[in-house]
Design a protein around this motif. Sequence first.
Motif, PDB file in Angstrom:
ATOM      1  N   GLU A 177       0.513  -1.047   0.256  1.00 54.89           N
ATOM      2  CA  GLU A 177      -0.444  -0.246  -0.093  1.00 54.89           C
ATOM      3  C   GLU A 177       1.218   1.243   0.491  1.00 54.89           C
ATOM      4  OE1 GLU A 177      -3.309   2.394   2.593  1.00 54.89           O
ATOM      5  OE2 GLU A 177      -3.283   0.665   2.902  1.00 54.89           O
ATOM      6  N   CYS A 178       0.070   1.988  -0.713  1.00 56.20           N
ATOM      7  CA  CYS A 178       1.293   3.710  -0.990  1.00 56.20           C
ATOM      8  C   CYS A 178       1.130   4.571   0.171  1.00 56.20           C
ATOM      9  CB  CYS A 178       0.413   4.288  -1.631  1.00 56.20           C
ATOM     10  SG  CYS A 178       1.052   5.704  -2.416  1.00 56.20           S
ATOM     11  N   GLY A 179       1.583   5.210   1.162  1.00 54.90           N
ATOM     12  CA  GLY A 179       1.341   5.336   1.806  1.00 54.90           C
ATOM     13  C   GLY A 179       0.795   6.735   2.054  1.00 54.90           C
ATOM     14  N   ILE A 180       1.394   7.685   1.239  1.00 59.23           N
ATOM     15  CA  ILE A 180       0.798   8.959   0.246  1.00 59.23           C
ATOM     16  C   ILE A 180      -0.620   8.433  -0.036  1.00 59.23           C
ATOM     17  CG2 ILE A 180       1.420  10.354  -0.976  1.00 59.23           C
ATOM     18  CD1 ILE A 180       4.132   9.718  -1.727  1.00 59.23           C
ATOM     19  N   CYS A 181      -1.241   7.932  -0.860  1.00 54.93           N
ATOM     20  CA  CYS A 181      -2.565   8.149  -1.683  1.00 54.93           C
ATOM     21  C   CYS A 181      -3.933   6.360  -0.672  1.00 54.93           C
ATOM     22  CB  CYS A 181      -2.617   8.227  -2.913  1.00 54.93           C
ATOM     23  SG  CYS A 181      -1.959   6.943  -3.691  1.00 54.93           S
ATOM     24  N   GLY A 182      -2.819   5.786  -0.668  1.00 57.43           N
ATOM     25  CA  GLY A 182      -3.885   4.899  -0.293  1.00 57.43           C
ATOM     26  C   GLY A 182      -4.022   3.288  -1.217  1.00 57.43           C
ATOM     27  N   LYS A 183      -3.300   3.517  -2.787  1.00 54.62           N
ATOM     28  CA  LYS A 183      -3.438   3.019  -3.339  1.00 54.62           C
ATOM     29  C   LYS A 183      -2.576   1.993  -3.363  1.00 54.62           C
ATOM     30  CE  LYS A 183      -3.155   2.277  -8.727  1.00 54.62           C
ATOM     31  NZ  LYS A 183      -2.388   2.599  -9.924  1.00 54.62           N
ATOM     32  N   ARG A 184      -3.444   0.254  -3.510  1.00 60.67           N
ATOM     33  CA  ARG A 184      -2.372  -0.766  -3.308  1.00 60.67           C
ATOM     34  C   ARG A 184      -2.002  -1.543  -4.087  1.00 60.67           C
ATOM     35  NH1 ARG A 184      -4.075  -1.792   2.599  1.00 60.67           N
ATOM     36  NH2 ARG A 184      -3.164  -4.452   1.844  1.00 60.67           N
ATOM     37  N   PHE A 185      -0.949  -1.945  -4.697  1.00 65.66           N
ATOM     38  CA  PHE A 185      -0.340  -2.756  -5.652  1.00 65.66           C
ATOM     39  C   PHE A 185       0.098  -4.151  -4.956  1.00 65.66           C
ATOM     40  CE2 PHE A 185       0.584   0.949  -6.169  1.00 65.66           C
ATOM     41  CZ  PHE A 185       0.632   1.852  -6.958  1.00 65.66           C
ATOM     42  N   ILE A 186       0.157  -4.993  -6.492  1.00 65.60           N
ATOM     43  CA  ILE A 186       0.511  -6.807  -5.974  1.00 65.60           C
ATOM     44  C   ILE A 186       2.268  -7.512  -6.007  1.00 65.60           C
ATOM     45  CG2 ILE A 186      -0.088  -9.064  -6.634  1.00 65.60           C
ATOM     46  CD1 ILE A 186      -1.667  -8.019  -8.752  1.00 65.60           C
ATOM     47  N   HIS A 187       2.980  -6.161  -6.553  1.00 66.78           N
ATOM     48  CA  HIS A 187       4.041  -6.522  -6.949  1.00 66.78           C
ATOM     49  C   HIS A 187       4.552  -5.302  -6.022  1.00 66.78           C
ATOM     50  CE1 HIS A 187       3.637  -8.453 -10.816  1.00 66.78           C
ATOM     51  NE2 HIS A 187       3.064  -8.880 -10.033  1.00 66.78           N
ATOM     52  N   LYS A 188       5.719  -5.213  -4.646  1.00 67.74           N
ATOM     53  CA  LYS A 188       6.261  -4.799  -4.043  1.00 67.74           C
ATOM     54  C   LYS A 188       7.187  -3.736  -5.427  1.00 67.74           C
ATOM     55  CE  LYS A 188       9.671  -4.016  -0.833  1.00 67.74           C
ATOM     56  NZ  LYS A 188      10.757  -4.334   0.446  1.00 67.74           N
ATOM     57  N   GLY A 189       7.386  -4.334  -6.918  1.00 65.10           N
ATOM     58  CA  GLY A 189       7.852  -3.337  -7.554  1.00 65.10           C
ATOM     59  C   GLY A 189       7.173  -2.090  -8.421  1.00 65.10           C
ATOM     60  N   ASP A 190       6.321  -2.546  -8.218  1.00 62.56           N
ATOM     61  CA  ASP A 190       4.687  -1.784  -8.709  1.00 62.56           C
ATOM     62  C   ASP A 190       5.055  -0.026  -8.209  1.00 62.56           C
ATOM     63  OD1 ASP A 190       4.981  -2.859 -10.880  1.00 62.56           O
ATOM     64  OD2 ASP A 190       2.949  -3.839 -10.237  1.00 62.56           O
ATOM     65  N   LEU A 191       4.573  -0.978  -6.783  1.00 65.52           N
ATOM     66  CA  LEU A 191       4.172   0.206  -5.837  1.00 65.52           C
ATOM     67  C   LEU A 191       5.766   1.360  -5.542  1.00 65.52           C
ATOM     68  CD1 LEU A 191       3.496   1.922  -3.052  1.00 65.52           C
ATOM     69  CD2 LEU A 191       4.496  -0.294  -1.541  1.00 65.52           C
ATOM     70  N   LYS A 192       7.043   1.111  -5.217  1.00 63.70           N
ATOM     71  CA  LYS A 192       8.106   1.717  -5.574  1.00 63.70           C
ATOM     72  C   LYS A 192       8.227   2.582  -6.975  1.00 63.70           C
ATOM     73  CE  LYS A 192      13.159   1.842  -6.297  1.00 63.70           C
ATOM     74  NZ  LYS A 192      13.090   3.019  -7.281  1.00 63.70           N
ATOM     75  N   PHE A 193       7.781   1.734  -8.331  1.00 62.13           N
ATOM     76  CA  PHE A 193       7.234   3.180  -9.297  1.00 62.13           C
ATOM     77  C   PHE A 193       6.296   4.337  -8.881  1.00 62.13           C
ATOM     78  CE2 PHE A 193       8.947  -0.739 -11.980  1.00 62.13           C
ATOM     79  CZ  PHE A 193      10.194  -0.208 -11.753  1.00 62.13           C
ATOM     80  N   HIS A 194       5.513   3.786  -8.449  1.00 61.09           N
ATOM     81  CA  HIS A 194       4.072   4.394  -8.149  1.00 61.09           C
ATOM     82  C   HIS A 194       4.933   5.700  -7.252  1.00 61.09           C
ATOM     83  CE1 HIS A 194      -0.064   6.057  -7.131  1.00 61.09           C
ATOM     84  NE2 HIS A 194       0.655   6.534  -5.236  1.00 61.09           N
ATOM     85  N   SER A 195       6.328   5.633  -6.285  1.00 56.13           N
ATOM     86  CA  SER A 195       5.789   6.197  -5.161  1.00 56.13           C
ATOM     87  C   SER A 195       7.031   7.322  -5.808  1.00 56.13           C
ATOM     88  CB  SER A 195       6.453   5.259  -3.922  1.00 56.13           C
ATOM     89  OG  SER A 195       6.153   4.310  -3.345  1.00 56.13           O
ATOM     90  N   ASP A 196       7.645   6.360  -6.993  1.00 57.43           N
ATOM     91  CA  ASP A 196       8.732   7.514  -7.583  1.00 57.43           C
ATOM     92  C   ASP A 196       7.856   8.965  -8.209  1.00 57.43           C
ATOM     93  OD1 ASP A 196      10.974   6.443  -6.674  1.00 57.43           O
ATOM     94  OD2 ASP A 196      11.122   5.371  -8.617  1.00 57.43           O
ATOM     95  N   ARG A 197       6.809   8.345  -8.553  1.00 56.10           N
ATOM     96  CA  ARG A 197       5.626   9.361  -9.267  1.00 56.10           C
ATOM     97  C   ARG A 197       5.619  10.090  -8.120  1.00 56.10           C
ATOM     98  NH1 ARG A 197       4.273   8.043 -14.266  1.00 56.10           N
ATOM     99  NH2 ARG A 197       3.862   5.692 -14.152  1.00 56.10           N
ATOM    100  N   HIS A 198       5.144  10.326  -7.339  1.00 57.57           N
ATOM    101  CA  HIS A 198       4.937  11.175  -6.138  1.00 57.57           C
ATOM    102  C   HIS A 198       5.858  11.936  -5.657  1.00 57.57           C
ATOM    103  CE1 HIS A 198       0.719  10.210  -4.595  1.00 57.57           C
ATOM    104  NE2 HIS A 198       1.379   8.894  -4.340  1.00 57.57           N
ATOM    105  N   ALA A 199       7.038  11.333  -5.700  1.00 58.69           N
ATOM    106  CA  ALA A 199       8.450  12.219  -5.467  1.00 58.69           C
ATOM    107  C   ALA A 199       8.987  12.858  -6.513  1.00 58.69           C
ATOM    108  CB  ALA A 199       9.350  10.816  -4.649  1.00 58.69           C
ATOM    109  N   GLY A 200       8.419  12.379  -8.068  1.00 59.75           N
ATOM    110  CA  GLY A 200       8.453  13.614  -8.970  1.00 59.75           C
ATOM    111  C   GLY A 200      10.141  12.530  -9.618  1.00 59.75           C
TER     112      GLY A 200
END
Length: 345
Positions: A177-200
């Motif tokens: 789960e993303c700590g910023i927006c709460g969106k959930r992912f199956i893969h840890k790698g997908d969460l990392k890419f998503h977090s990178d988007r939040h971080a710009g």
Amino acid sequence: MYADIKNHECDICGKAFSRKCGLKLHLDMHAEIKNHKCDTCGKTFSSKSYLKLHLDMHAGVTNHECDICGKSFTLEGNLKRHLDMHSGIKNHKCEICGKGFNQKGDLQRHSDMHAGVTNHKCVICGKSFLMMGSLKIHLKVHAGARNHECDICGKAFTQLFHLKLHLDMHAGIKNHECGICGKRFIHKGDLKFHSDRHAGVTNHECDICGKAFTLNGELKRHLDMHLGINNLECDICGKIFTHQGYLKLHSRRHADVTNHKCDICGKAFTSKDHLKRHLNVHAGIKNHKCDICGKAFNRKWGLKRHLDMHAGIKNHKCDICGKAFITKSNLECHLKVHAGIKNQM
């Protein structure tokens, strides 16, 4: 009583032994003297006892069981390292990034990653890997070996781990789960890419126009646009797209599929992302601010176009009179003048 006294020390690595014969076997390892060969796989060992342990592995002998999770191991040392994982003990710390490991070997491989050391090279395609295990898995791809098949859809994988992740997708299990927006992912790698988007984070930059992307795949699709690689055509209007996702969204417009509706004004959109951007307009959210004049925009491209105005960049040129404009819409209005079309008041 005297079992813990280790007077026999190795001059090469400093490891100490309680018995002279133990040191001798250890020195054979340094000298790479391996006289004991496995008849099953051909691997050689410096001592008969090491060969015996290896043969236990072939035979599936796992006498050392974890009391916490029940996992079994051939070697007692492997069980000890496994127990360290349960206890969270990580005594081996990386001096570069501070990441901790419970095994010295894992730290060494991690350090090799920082140093860019890739000693294990594929003889087929030349790709290099940090670990022999990674190379072996890679070779299965070349061999087309996909032994782990999904019982639901029939898709096959080279690794059991990938099949497990795939089954999670079927089951809808999203543990990350993303700590910023709460969106959930199956893969840890997908969460990392998503977090990178939040971080710009945009590490993948286009060499042609300078536009940067979070994912390498996004950059590749963007480069296809520059190269004019447009393989996907709309069956209705003939418009060409570089990516299947873009064609799918476009097809929804033809079908008038607008499932994402705004609760405030009732306007409907073909995608959830378009609705989110629209809601930002209602909320007055303008995260993209001009450093020159302070004007803010709710979309990145709006700020970019505004900065072009400050810089005097006019990329949209009239083919009739040569006059240039900052935006395409301004050029289109200008072309109406040439065509003699006047706005109805």
